[in-house]
Scaffold this motif. Structure first.
Motif, PDB file in Angstrom:
ATOM      1  N   LYS A 156       7.033  51.014  52.870  1.00 32.55           N
ATOM      2  CA  LYS A 156       7.224  50.992  54.341  1.00 32.55           C
ATOM      3  C   LYS A 156       9.194  51.057  55.050  1.00 32.55           C
ATOM      4  CE  LYS A 156       3.275  51.077  55.705  1.00 32.55           C
ATOM      5  NZ  LYS A 156       2.426  52.510  56.523  1.00 32.55           N
ATOM      6  N   ARG A 157       9.117  52.379  55.330  1.00 37.95           N
ATOM      7  CA  ARG A 157      10.943  52.680  55.623  1.00 37.95           C
ATOM      8  C   ARG A 157      11.587  51.430  56.974  1.00 37.95           C
ATOM      9  NH1 ARG A 157      13.414  58.626  56.176  1.00 37.95           N
ATOM     10  NH2 ARG A 157      15.587  57.966  56.513  1.00 37.95           N
ATOM     11  N   ASN A 158      10.181  51.343  57.449  1.00 38.01           N
ATOM     12  CA  ASN A 158      11.495  49.651  58.823  1.00 38.01           C
ATOM     13  C   ASN A 158      11.814  48.891  57.505  1.00 38.01           C
ATOM     14  OD1 ASN A 158       8.339  49.814  57.871  1.00 38.01           O
ATOM     15  ND2 ASN A 158       8.554  48.593  60.524  1.00 38.01           N
ATOM     16  N   LEU A 159      10.455  48.658  56.269  1.00 43.57           N
ATOM     17  CA  LEU A 159      11.243  46.887  55.351  1.00 43.57           C
ATOM     18  C   LEU A 159      12.498  47.053  55.279  1.00 43.57           C
ATOM     19  CD1 LEU A 159       8.039  46.556  54.047  1.00 43.57           C
ATOM     20  CD2 LEU A 159       8.947  45.778  55.809  1.00 43.57           C
ATOM     21  N   ARG A 160      13.080  46.022  55.335  1.00 37.08           N
ATOM     22  CA  ARG A 160      14.893  46.354  54.150  1.00 37.08           C
ATOM     23  C   ARG A 160      14.593  45.029  53.309  1.00 37.08           C
ATOM     24  NH1 ARG A 160      15.121  50.443  55.448  1.00 37.08           N
ATOM     25  NH2 ARG A 160      16.581  51.100  56.721  1.00 37.08           N
ATOM     26  N   THR A 161      13.445  44.217  53.531  1.00 34.06           N
ATOM     27  CA  THR A 161      13.905  42.882  52.427  1.00 34.06           C
ATOM     28  C   THR A 161      12.181  42.714  51.797  1.00 34.06           C
ATOM     29  OG1 THR A 161      13.556  40.911  53.890  1.00 34.06           O
ATOM     30  CG2 THR A 161      15.487  42.097  53.414  1.00 34.06           C
ATOM     31  N   LEU A 162      12.741  42.009  50.868  1.00 32.96           N
ATOM     32  CA  LEU A 162      11.134  41.194  50.362  1.00 32.96           C
ATOM     33  C   LEU A 162      10.730  39.403  50.682  1.00 32.96           C
ATOM     34  CD1 LEU A 162      11.722  42.202  46.561  1.00 32.96           C
ATOM     35  CD2 LEU A 162       9.950  43.696  47.961  1.00 32.96           C
ATOM     36  N   ALA A 163      11.451  39.735  51.936  1.00 36.54           N
ATOM     37  CA  ALA A 163      11.290  38.853  52.419  1.00 36.54           C
ATOM     38  C   ALA A 163       9.634  38.141  53.027  1.00 36.54           C
ATOM     39  CB  ALA A 163      11.758  37.946  53.905  1.00 36.54           C
ATOM     40  N   LYS A 164       9.048  38.300  53.225  1.00 35.19           N
ATOM     41  CA  LYS A 164       7.539  38.600  53.689  1.00 35.19           C
ATOM     42  C   LYS A 164       6.632  38.267  52.267  1.00 35.19           C
ATOM     43  CE  LYS A 164       7.320  40.964  58.350  1.00 35.19           C
ATOM     44  NZ  LYS A 164       6.718  42.258  58.627  1.00 35.19           N
ATOM     45  N   LEU A 165       7.337  38.909  51.842  1.00 34.56           N
ATOM     46  CA  LEU A 165       5.759  38.850  50.230  1.00 34.56           C
ATOM     47  C   LEU A 165       6.660  37.204  48.994  1.00 34.56           C
ATOM     48  CD1 LEU A 165       6.877  41.733  48.169  1.00 34.56           C
ATOM     49  CD2 LEU A 165       4.624  40.999  49.443  1.00 34.56           C
ATOM     50  N   ARG A 166       7.216  36.481  49.616  1.00 33.64           N
ATOM     51  CA  ARG A 166       7.770  35.586  49.078  1.00 33.64           C
ATOM     52  C   ARG A 166       6.769  34.671  49.860  1.00 33.64           C
ATOM     53  NH1 ARG A 166      13.979  34.288  48.282  1.00 33.64           N
ATOM     54  NH2 ARG A 166      14.641  35.533  46.143  1.00 33.64           N
ATOM     55  N   GLN A 167       6.287  34.534  51.335  1.00 32.06           N
ATOM     56  CA  GLN A 167       5.481  33.643  51.837  1.00 32.06           C
ATOM     57  C   GLN A 167       3.591  33.553  51.940  1.00 32.06           C
ATOM     58  OE1 GLN A 167       6.277  35.178  55.991  1.00 32.06           O
ATOM     59  NE2 GLN A 167       8.949  35.431  56.481  1.00 32.06           N
ATOM     60  N   ARG A 168       3.958  34.476  50.623  1.00 29.33           N
ATOM     61  CA  ARG A 168       2.085  34.253  50.503  1.00 29.33           C
ATOM     62  C   ARG A 168       2.436  34.586  48.648  1.00 29.33           C
ATOM     63  NH1 ARG A 168      -2.232  39.088  52.196  1.00 29.33           N
ATOM     64  NH2 ARG A 168      -3.883  38.880  51.233  1.00 29.33           N
ATOM     65  N   VAL A 169       1.631  33.412  47.904  1.00 32.73           N
ATOM     66  CA  VAL A 169       1.766  33.685  46.925  1.00 32.73           C
ATOM     67  C   VAL A 169       0.495  34.521  46.223  1.00 32.73           C
ATOM     68  CG1 VAL A 169       1.138  32.262  44.880  1.00 32.73           C
ATOM     69  CG2 VAL A 169       2.746  31.433  47.194  1.00 32.73           C
ATOM     70  N   CYS A 170      -0.468  34.436  46.587  1.00 36.86           N
ATOM     71  CA  CYS A 170      -1.782  35.896  45.591  1.00 36.86           C
ATOM     72  C   CYS A 170      -1.948  36.538  47.161  1.00 36.86           C
ATOM     73  CB  CYS A 170      -2.529  35.151  46.074  1.00 36.86           C
ATOM     74  SG  CYS A 170      -3.634  35.658  44.598  1.00 36.86           S
ATOM     75  N   PHE A 171      -2.256  38.175  46.682  1.00 41.47           N
ATOM     76  CA  PHE A 171      -3.220  38.972  47.240  1.00 41.47           C
ATOM     77  C   PHE A 171      -3.827  39.428  46.205  1.00 41.47           C
ATOM     78  CE2 PHE A 171       1.847  39.355  48.540  1.00 41.47           C
ATOM     79  CZ  PHE A 171       1.812  39.747  48.841  1.00 41.47           C
TER      80      PHE A 171
END
Length: 371
Positions: free
Chosen positions: A51-66
């Motif tokens: 997604k071009r509008n994303l700039r960091t991986l911060a949201k992925l750090r908030q969720r341990v398991c997908f």
């Protein structure tokens, strides 16, 4: 660092397939109906989407398991179980997916195309219902397959910012001011070192159809390539840029050695950085004595390499900034043309090689190589 995350460790799981069903047709006047157990549904996949509008991986750090959903079990009357819902993981352009244990690269999102996707783990297939096991010798099978199990992996995600140009310089050299002058970015600006503590991006608008993305990383200090001042953490964000913009603070009386120090740190980190085309902006020439130092730096650098443009500028007063902008645009356009030309030549070579076979002693003349 608050507000910026360029690494994340996550667990991903694809869904289990649903179990097949053992069932028989039972209705009035049909006392011995045949098998009609349906198949289980397929488990959900694990899919990464850029997604071009994303700039960091911060949201992925908030969720341990997908975890993707499991497929539904089959039912009587040949009813198939529902397929499990996929889990879609959005990532910014420039994200590299690695195995968390081996550090092996699995996929690299080097494109900035919207919605580029990569299906990493497939969900398990659903099990067969007993209708599949009917035969001439077994009219009433009481057998069904369980669904296949999904997969589970631990991944390390790393982000290297995708930009056309990267700003390189010591702290307080004026990189953030340059980004503000040219683009719509509004980084923090203050008259002390290390004002910038996270990478910033800005868009330099050229015309209605094209623009240039400029990345401003925190200031480099001597020893940055070895990790001092988190230098190695930030230097990776300019590895994918098309060109580099060196910023030198000419108000500093010791600025004559700045360029060599910056080149040394980049070279120690990666030889590829030193192969990138670059320009040098000698900033703060509005300060007494700074312009003379800028001229001396210009003479020294171009004595070694005349292809490097060295431009005295003042971001504060705007002096020399139009020339700097034109040089940046020209440098990136030349790089893009050369990359496109090389891609065409490589494609022609591949097509040429695949169209015929060569003997060991035959000299190959590639199309386009004469240029």
């Amino acid at each position: 660092m608050i507000g910026f995350a360029d690494e994340a460790i996550i667990e991903v799981r694809s869904g289990n397939g649903g179990n097949g069903c053992v069932a028989f047709r039972r209705e009035k006047y049909v006392p011995h109906g045949g098998p009609n157990g349906g198949d289980g549904g397929k488990g959900g996949d694990v899919i990464f989407v850029v997604k071009r509008n994303l700039r960091t991986l911060a949201k992925l750090r908030q969720r341990v398991c997908f975890k993707a959903r499991n497929g539904g079990d089959g039912q009587g009357w040949n009813k198939y179980g529902s397929d499990g819902e996929d889990v879609v993981i959005p990532v910014p352009p420039g994200t590299t997916i690695k195995d968390a244990e081996t550090d092996e690269i699995i996929y690299d999102f080097t494109s900035v195309n919207e919605d580029e996707s990569f299906t990493f783990l497939k969900g398990g297939n659903g099990g067969w219902g007993n209708v599949h096991f009917k035969s001439s010798t077994n009219q009433a099978p009481r057998k069904a397959n369980p669904g296949q199990k999904g997969e589970r992996r631990f991944l390390k995600l790393e982000l290297s910012i995708m930009a056309d140009a990267g700003l390189v310089g010591f702290p307080n050299a004026g990189k953030s001011s340059l980004l503000t002058y040219f683009t719509n970015a509004r980084p923090k600006i203050a008259p002390y070192p290390f004002t910038t503590i996270i990478p910033n991006l800005g868009v330099l608008r050229i015309d209605d159809e094209s623009d240039i993305i400029i990345a401003d990383i925190p200031g480099i200090i001597e020893g940055a390539s070895e990790g001092l001042g988190l230098g190695d953490t930030f230097l990776k964000h300019i590895t994918r840029t098309s060109c580099l913009i060196f910023m030198i603070d000419c108000s500093d009386e010791n600025c004559l050695s700045t360029y060599d120090t910056l080149c040394s740190e980049l070279s120690n980190y990666s030889d590829e950085l030193m192969e990138k085309p670059r320009i040098v902006l000698c900033n703060k020439i509005d300060v007494d004595g700074a312009f003379d130092r800028a001229v001396e730096i210009q003479r020294t650098i171009q004595k070694k390499d005349k292809s490097i443009s060295v431009i005295p500028v003042s971001v504060l007063t705007g002096r020399g900034m139009n020339d700097a902008k034109n040089q940046i645009v020209s440098l990136i356009n030349e790089y893009q043309k050369e990359r496109t030309k090389q891609a065409v030549v490589n494609e022609a070579k591949n097509d040429f090689l695949s169209s015929r076979a060569f003997s060991d002693d035959e000299e190959i003349q590639y199309p386009g190589s004469e240029n």
